[in-house]
Design an enzyme around this catalytic site. Structure first.
Site, PDB file in Angstrom:
ATOM      1  CE  LYS A  39       5.490  26.582 -51.960  1.00 21.08           C
ATOM      2  NZ  LYS A  39       7.015  26.823 -52.001  1.00 21.08           N
ATOM      3  N   GLY A 118       7.103  31.353 -54.162  1.00 25.12           N
ATOM      4  CA  GLY A 118       7.441  30.544 -55.365  1.00 25.12           C
ATOM      5  C   GLY A 118       8.045  28.947 -54.938  1.00 25.12           C
ATOM      6  N   GLY A 120      11.070  26.510 -55.555  1.00 23.56           N
ATOM      7  CA  GLY A 120      12.624  26.073 -55.808  1.00 23.56           C
ATOM      8  C   GLY A 120      13.159  27.381 -56.101  1.00 23.56           C
ATOM      9  CG  ASN A 177      17.439  32.301 -44.484  1.00 21.88           C
ATOM     10  OD1 ASN A 177      17.385  32.369 -43.340  1.00 21.88           O
ATOM     11  ND2 ASN A 177      17.127  31.034 -45.004  1.00 21.88           N
ATOM     12  CD  GLU A 178      23.529  35.172 -40.691  1.00 25.99           C
ATOM     13  OE1 GLU A 178      23.880  34.215 -39.679  1.00 25.99           O
ATOM     14  OE2 GLU A 178      23.630  36.265 -40.847  1.00 25.99           O
TER      15      GLU A 178
END
EC number: 6.3.3.3
Length: 224
Positions: A39, A118, A120, A177-178
């Protein structure tokens, strides 16, 4: 895995990039790969006896094998929960490529695959002079897109994919991605995404409150 590293971006903030990234790490490890997360920039860190720590970065560290040193995994740990440019300015820091590239090179020596998460959405800047596209270009990474499946996701996914291509970069896959359990006709929406996104779908992460990334990794189908 064909690629030794890739960059995980999302259709927006708060759509599950970290769940996608940690699930990818577990899926890679299940295939026998040494895989570590990164990150490069994290805002919204908490002060601990070990220094500033970010929840998402810690999740990536926990999902990694081997587990890298925190400062290598997260070179820029910023206290304020703001856009990186603002959070960095608050503490007098100027974000630069060199420390990130140095840390990334170290991680490449420790594992077969590095999953770089990444900040946002794709167009969220890192600084006044540095976009995420600049970082991805400098590290020569392909991109994986996490699509937060909710109303409006088809528009967000298509715009993000177009922006990545316009920046001259390659998106090699996407993950559904639910994130909205109340979303109607979810299967049809995911089908429409499959039809309209040129890159292959790497699987889906179902809405499953409390499930950890290792369990959610079973929904992924990574390319060989």
């Amino acid at each position: 895995m064909q690629h030794p590293a890739f960059y995980v971006t999302g259709t927006d903030t708060g759509i599950g990039k970290t769940m996608g990234s940690t699930a990818l790490l577990h899926a890679l490890r299940a295939r026998g790969h040494r895989a570590v997360g990164m990150k490069p920039v994290a805002s919204g860190c908490e002060h601990t006896p070990q220094g500033w720590r970010n929840e998402d970065a810690l999740a990536l560290q926990a999902a990694s094998d081997p587990q890298p040193d925190y400062a290598t995994l997260n070179p820029y740990a910023l206290p304020a929960p703001l856009a990186p440019e603002l959070a960095a300015a608050d503490v007098g820091v100027t974000l630069a490529l060199e420390p990130i590239a140095h840390a990334f090179a170290q991680l490449l020596t420790q594992a077969e695959v590095v999953v770089v998460e990444g900040v946002g959405g794709w167009a969220a800047p890192l600084s006044a002079t540095l976009d995420q596209a600049d970082l991805v270009r400098a590290l020569q990474l392909p991109v994986v897109l996490v699509v937060g499946v909710r109303l409006g996701c088809i528009n967000h996914a298509r715009l993000t994919a177009a922006a990545i291509a316009a920046d001259g970069l390659q998106c090699i896959g996407w993950i559904a991605n639910e994130i909205d359990p109340q979303m109607e006709r979810i299967e049809e929406n995911i089908g429409m995404l499959r039809q309209r996104l040129a890159m292959p779908c790497w699987g889906r992460i179902p809405w499953r409150p409390g499930a950890d990334a290792a369990a959610q990794a079973h929904g992924l189908q990574l390319p060989r």
